[in-house]
Write a protein that holds these residues in place. Structure first.
Motif, PDB file in Angstrom:
ATOM      1  N   ARG A  69     -48.003 -23.393 -72.830  1.00  0.00           N
ATOM      2  CA  ARG A  69     -49.235 -23.301 -73.623  1.00  0.00           C
ATOM      3  C   ARG A  69     -49.956 -21.972 -73.395  1.00  0.00           C
ATOM      4  NH1 ARG A  69     -49.877 -28.840 -72.255  1.00  0.00           N
ATOM      5  NH2 ARG A  69     -51.250 -28.268 -70.521  1.00  0.00           N
ATOM      6  N   ASN A  70     -49.980 -21.533 -72.137  1.00  0.00           N
ATOM      7  CA  ASN A  70     -50.759 -20.319 -71.859  1.00  0.00           C
ATOM      8  C   ASN A  70     -49.924 -19.044 -71.791  1.00  0.00           C
ATOM      9  OD1 ASN A  70     -49.590 -20.233 -69.250  1.00  0.00           O
ATOM     10  ND2 ASN A  70     -51.224 -21.501 -68.394  1.00  0.00           N
ATOM     11  N   GLY A  71     -48.627 -19.151 -72.110  1.00  0.00           N
ATOM     12  CA  GLY A  71     -47.800 -17.946 -72.203  1.00  0.00           C
ATOM     13  C   GLY A  71     -47.294 -17.401 -70.884  1.00  0.00           C
ATOM     14  N   THR A  72     -47.289 -18.200 -69.826  1.00  0.00           N
ATOM     15  CA  THR A  72     -46.824 -17.722 -68.521  1.00  0.00           C
ATOM     16  C   THR A  72     -45.504 -18.364 -68.100  1.00  0.00           C
ATOM     17  OG1 THR A  72     -48.117 -19.423 -67.368  1.00  0.00           O
ATOM     18  CG2 THR A  72     -49.190 -17.283 -67.753  1.00  0.00           C
ATOM     19  N   ALA A  73     -44.825 -19.037 -69.010  1.00  0.00           N
ATOM     20  CA  ALA A  73     -43.580 -19.721 -68.661  1.00  0.00           C
ATOM     21  C   ALA A  73     -42.462 -18.713 -68.435  1.00  0.00           C
ATOM     22  CB  ALA A  73     -43.179 -20.690 -69.773  1.00  0.00           C
ATOM     23  N   PRO A  74     -41.514 -19.039 -67.565  1.00  0.00           N
ATOM     24  CA  PRO A  74     -40.363 -18.159 -67.346  1.00  0.00           C
ATOM     25  C   PRO A  74     -39.406 -18.261 -68.528  1.00  0.00           C
ATOM     26  CG  PRO A  74     -40.024 -20.211 -66.200  1.00  0.00           C
ATOM     27  CD  PRO A  74     -41.410 -20.283 -66.796  1.00  0.00           C
ATOM     28  N   PRO A  75     -38.471 -17.331 -68.653  1.00  0.00           N
ATOM     29  CA  PRO A  75     -37.484 -17.455 -69.735  1.00  0.00           C
ATOM     30  C   PRO A  75     -36.431 -18.517 -69.455  1.00  0.00           C
ATOM     31  CG  PRO A  75     -37.015 -15.514 -68.406  1.00  0.00           C
ATOM     32  CD  PRO A  75     -38.322 -16.061 -67.912  1.00  0.00           C
ATOM     33  N   LEU A  76     -36.212 -18.818 -68.164  1.00  0.00           N
ATOM     34  CA  LEU A  76     -35.140 -19.727 -67.761  1.00  0.00           C
ATOM     35  C   LEU A  76     -35.688 -20.813 -66.847  1.00  0.00           C
ATOM     36  CD1 LEU A  76     -32.500 -16.998 -66.761  1.00  0.00           C
ATOM     37  CD2 LEU A  76     -32.925 -17.960 -69.040  1.00  0.00           C
ATOM     38  N   ALA A  77     -35.042 -21.979 -66.852  1.00  0.00           N
ATOM     39  CA  ALA A  77     -35.465 -23.070 -65.971  1.00  0.00           C
ATOM     40  C   ALA A  77     -34.287 -23.986 -65.684  1.00  0.00           C
ATOM     41  CB  ALA A  77     -36.605 -23.862 -66.608  1.00  0.00           C
ATOM     42  N   GLN A  78     -34.399 -24.687 -64.582  1.00  0.00           N
ATOM     43  CA  GLN A  78     -33.477 -25.778 -64.247  1.00  0.00           C
ATOM     44  C   GLN A  78     -34.288 -27.054 -64.364  1.00  0.00           C
ATOM     45  OE1 GLN A  78     -33.958 -27.279 -60.754  1.00  0.00           O
ATOM     46  NE2 GLN A  78     -32.837 -29.022 -61.596  1.00  0.00           N
ATOM     47  N   VAL A  79     -33.826 -27.973 -65.193  1.00  0.00           N
ATOM     48  CA  VAL A  79     -34.568 -29.211 -65.414  1.00  0.00           C
ATOM     49  C   VAL A  79     -33.625 -30.402 -65.264  1.00  0.00           C
ATOM     50  CG1 VAL A  79     -36.201 -28.080 -66.991  1.00  0.00           C
ATOM     51  CG2 VAL A  79     -34.167 -29.216 -67.920  1.00  0.00           C
ATOM     52  N   GLU A  80     -34.218 -31.584 -65.202  1.00  0.00           N
ATOM     53  CA  GLU A  80     -33.423 -32.801 -65.160  1.00  0.00           C
ATOM     54  C   GLU A  80     -32.902 -33.095 -66.559  1.00  0.00           C
ATOM     55  OE1 GLU A  80     -31.656 -36.392 -64.797  1.00  0.00           O
ATOM     56  OE2 GLU A  80     -33.446 -36.296 -66.065  1.00  0.00           O
ATOM     57  N   LEU A  81     -31.726 -33.709 -66.616  1.00  0.00           N
ATOM     58  CA  LEU A  81     -31.045 -33.971 -67.873  1.00  0.00           C
ATOM     59  C   LEU A  81     -31.933 -34.666 -68.900  1.00  0.00           C
ATOM     60  CD1 LEU A  81     -28.115 -33.691 -69.035  1.00  0.00           C
ATOM     61  CD2 LEU A  81     -27.730 -36.027 -68.268  1.00  0.00           C
ATOM     62  N   GLY A  82     -32.794 -35.578 -68.433  1.00  0.00           N
ATOM     63  CA  GLY A  82     -33.635 -36.332 -69.351  1.00  0.00           C
ATOM     64  C   GLY A  82     -34.683 -35.509 -70.071  1.00  0.00           C
ATOM     65  N   PHE A  83     -34.977 -34.295 -69.560  1.00  0.00           N
ATOM     66  CA  PHE A  83     -35.943 -33.431 -70.225  1.00  0.00           C
ATOM     67  C   PHE A  83     -35.360 -32.767 -71.468  1.00  0.00           C
ATOM     68  CE2 PHE A  83     -38.167 -33.692 -66.184  1.00  0.00           C
ATOM     69  CZ  PHE A  83     -39.489 -33.654 -66.572  1.00  0.00           C
ATOM     70  N   LEU A  84     -34.032 -32.671 -71.552  1.00  0.00           N
ATOM     71  CA  LEU A  84     -33.419 -31.934 -72.655  1.00  0.00           C
ATOM     72  C   LEU A  84     -33.860 -32.413 -74.041  1.00  0.00           C
ATOM     73  CD1 LEU A  84     -29.676 -31.056 -71.906  1.00  0.00           C
ATOM     74  CD2 LEU A  84     -31.617 -29.515 -72.190  1.00  0.00           C
ATOM     75  N   PRO A  85     -33.754 -33.718 -74.359  1.00  0.00           N
ATOM     76  CA  PRO A  85     -34.155 -34.151 -75.701  1.00  0.00           C
ATOM     77  C   PRO A  85     -35.622 -33.886 -76.002  1.00  0.00           C
ATOM     78  CG  PRO A  85     -32.873 -35.855 -74.600  1.00  0.00           C
ATOM     79  CD  PRO A  85     -33.230 -34.847 -73.566  1.00  0.00           C
ATOM     80  N   VAL A  86     -36.469 -33.952 -74.983  1.00  0.00           N
ATOM     81  CA  VAL A  86     -37.894 -33.673 -75.182  1.00  0.00           C
ATOM     82  C   VAL A  86     -38.096 -32.201 -75.512  1.00  0.00           C
ATOM     83  CG1 VAL A  86     -40.177 -33.705 -74.121  1.00  0.00           C
ATOM     84  CG2 VAL A  86     -38.549 -35.536 -73.628  1.00  0.00           C
ATOM     85  N   LEU A  87     -37.463 -31.328 -74.737  1.00  0.00           N
ATOM     86  CA  LEU A  87     -37.591 -29.886 -74.973  1.00  0.00           C
ATOM     87  C   LEU A  87     -37.034 -29.499 -76.338  1.00  0.00           C
ATOM     88  CD1 LEU A  87     -36.551 -28.605 -71.431  1.00  0.00           C
ATOM     89  CD2 LEU A  87     -38.857 -28.640 -72.397  1.00  0.00           C
ATOM     90  N   VAL A  88     -35.935 -30.138 -76.732  1.00  0.00           N
ATOM     91  CA  VAL A  88     -35.346 -29.846 -78.047  1.00  0.00           C
ATOM     92  C   VAL A  88     -36.267 -30.334 -79.158  1.00  0.00           C
ATOM     93  CG1 VAL A  88     -33.424 -30.391 -79.597  1.00  0.00           C
ATOM     94  CG2 VAL A  88     -32.976 -29.855 -77.191  1.00  0.00           C
ATOM     95  N   LYS A  89     -36.786 -31.544 -79.016  1.00  0.00           N
ATOM     96  CA  LYS A  89     -37.678 -32.119 -80.031  1.00  0.00           C
ATOM     97  C   LYS A  89     -38.901 -31.234 -80.256  1.00  0.00           C
ATOM     98  CE  LYS A  89     -40.203 -36.385 -81.155  1.00  0.00           C
ATOM     99  NZ  LYS A  89     -41.531 -35.790 -81.386  1.00  0.00           N
ATOM    100  N   GLU A  90     -39.425 -30.665 -79.167  1.00  0.00           N
ATOM    101  CA  GLU A  90     -40.624 -29.833 -79.260  1.00  0.00           C
ATOM    102  C   GLU A  90     -40.299 -28.376 -79.597  1.00  0.00           C
ATOM    103  OE1 GLU A  90     -43.619 -31.142 -79.132  1.00  0.00           O
ATOM    104  OE2 GLU A  90     -42.784 -33.139 -78.741  1.00  0.00           O
ATOM    105  N   GLY A  91     -39.039 -28.062 -79.766  1.00  0.00           N
ATOM    106  CA  GLY A  91     -38.636 -26.691 -80.096  1.00  0.00           C
ATOM    107  C   GLY A  91     -38.883 -25.702 -78.971  1.00  0.00           C
ATOM    108  N   LEU A  92     -38.728 -26.152 -77.724  1.00  0.00           N
ATOM    109  CA  LEU A  92     -39.075 -25.326 -76.572  1.00  0.00           C
ATOM    110  C   LEU A  92     -37.870 -24.658 -75.920  1.00  0.00           C
ATOM    111  CD1 LEU A  92     -41.728 -27.678 -74.925  1.00  0.00           C
ATOM    112  CD2 LEU A  92     -42.102 -25.738 -76.466  1.00  0.00           C
TER     113      LEU A  92
END
Length: 386
Positions: A69-92
């Motif tokens: 939201r505030n523009g400070t996110a890194p370009p890359l991340a390691q996340v848990e598998l269950g986050f993938l559909p959420v990130l895809v749905k939100e276009g992140l």
């Protein structure tokens, strides 16, 4: 002295020439990912992974949402598998190219897909298993249950006035694992199906064990207490990801032997797969995505994958590492479940529906609300989540 000074200049110039790749992760400060990032940085001169440990999976989700939201996110991340559909749905996140590594297991690599497109590079896959108090089962001459009828029967035989046979954490992962193991699903066409036949069957199964006095329930916010229940012999059976046991062993001196058995399954049941994936967020540049792919090739090398599997109880992505891991007892057990693996999120943004579902589980299992009523209310709330 001059030679040392020149060497320092060369090292400084090399560091400046490398492309910095900030990467947030949940795998522990000073842990395996940070160690491999250092090895990768030293092995080549183009990219420099800059890992930052940000806490557990839930903390990662909160921090990443705020940073995006505030523009400070890194370009890359390691996340848990269950986050993938959420990130895809939100276009992140951005889709990723196939890593083109011949030694990778294609079936496990597909777990990084959402609706047929690759969005995450799996580092390792955690397998849902049954943990059991080996001493308690041996004392009662019981063997680990293989299906749900046996699970209920063994839980009843293990229960006493002071302890319950089965421990259940009323969180979204644990319930999704149970539903999958019975051959069901919590979503349909990408939409929530929290009040469907599969969910109702699973929750009523838990309630039936509870009525027999054989179920110890902890809410989604009581994960530490749930672990304490098991270690203090307040319960003797528990379901969870295979990677949980090494994590517990690294922090606690176990008072008894914890056994691992395949998850009890019904005929059409699936084994829930979780684990870690590397993703490129929406603002990552082409060069940053290439850097992620290069780091993944480094992480996917057979010996690294084998070391990770042995330390974390992951299924390795490398086929050579699987062959070696299969010669060890734990590796052989986990690999035997590979054919029945399915992503625990069921190709849906299940984490978005976690709050109403977890509240429903707690009301049904702790507050004695009828399963159908609790799940119908959770479904109504879930449908309102954009």
């Amino acid at each position: 002295m001059v030679r040392i000074f020149l060497l320092l200049l060369v090292l400084a110039a090399w560091a400046r020439a490398q492309i910095a790749l900030p990467l947030w992760h949940t795998l522990g400060e000073g842990g395996v990912l940070e160690g491999e990032a250092q090895a990768f940085n030293q092995a080549q001169s183009r990219y420099r992974i800059e890992p930052r440990f940000v806490g557990d999976y839930r903390e990662m989700g909160v921090l990443l949402a705020a940073a995006l939201r505030n523009g400070t996110a890194p370009p890359l991340a390691q996340v848990e598998l269950g986050f993938l559909p959420v990130l895809v749905k939100e276009g992140l996140v951005q889709p990723l190219p196939s890593p083109q590594i011949p030694d990778l297991d294609p079936a496990l690599l597909r777990l990084g897909e959402v609706k047929g497109r690759l969005y995450g590079y799996p580092l390792g896959i955690s397998v849902a298993v049954l943990f059991y108090n080996q001493d308690a089962l041996r004392a009662r001459r019981l063997t680990p249950p293989r299906d749900f009828a046996q699970l209920k029967a063994v839980a009843q035989k293990l229960s006493t006035r002071a302890a319950k046979g089965l421990l259940f954490s009323a969180d979204v992962y644990s319930f999704a694992t149970l539903v999958l193991a019975q051959g069901g699903a919590l979503s349909q066409g990408g939409a929530p199906a929290l009040d469907g036949e599969s969910a109702l069957k699973a929750l009523e199964f838990l309630q039936s064990i509870d009525r027999e006095g054989a179920l110890q329930v902890r809410s989604a916010t009581e994960l530490i207490s749930a672990g304490a229940d098991f270690l203090r012999t307040k319960a003797f059976l528990a379901m969870g990801p295979s990677s949980l046991l090494p994590a517990v062993k690294s922090r606690t001196q176990l008072p008894f032997t914890i056994g691992i058995a395949p998850l009890p399954l019904e005929a059409q049941g699936k084994v829930a797969a979780s684990g870690s994936v590397l993703v490129a967020l929406r603002h990552a540049s082409t060069e940053e995505r290439r850097g992620l792919e290069a780091f993944y090739r480094h992480m996917a090398e057979a010996q690294r994958q084998l070391t990770l599997a042995q330390g974390v109880y992951y299924l390795p992505l490398s086929l050579k590492a699987q062959e070696a891991w299969g010669k060890e007892e734990v590796g052989r057990l986990l690999l035997s479940q590979k054919a029945r693996l399915a992503p625990w999120h069921q190709d849906s943004p299940l984490l978005l529906w976690a709050p109403p579902l977890e509240e429903a589980l707690e009301r049904a299992l702790k507050g004695q609300v009828p399963a159908k009523k609790a799940l119908e209310e959770a479904q109504t709330r879930a449908l309102k989540i954009p």
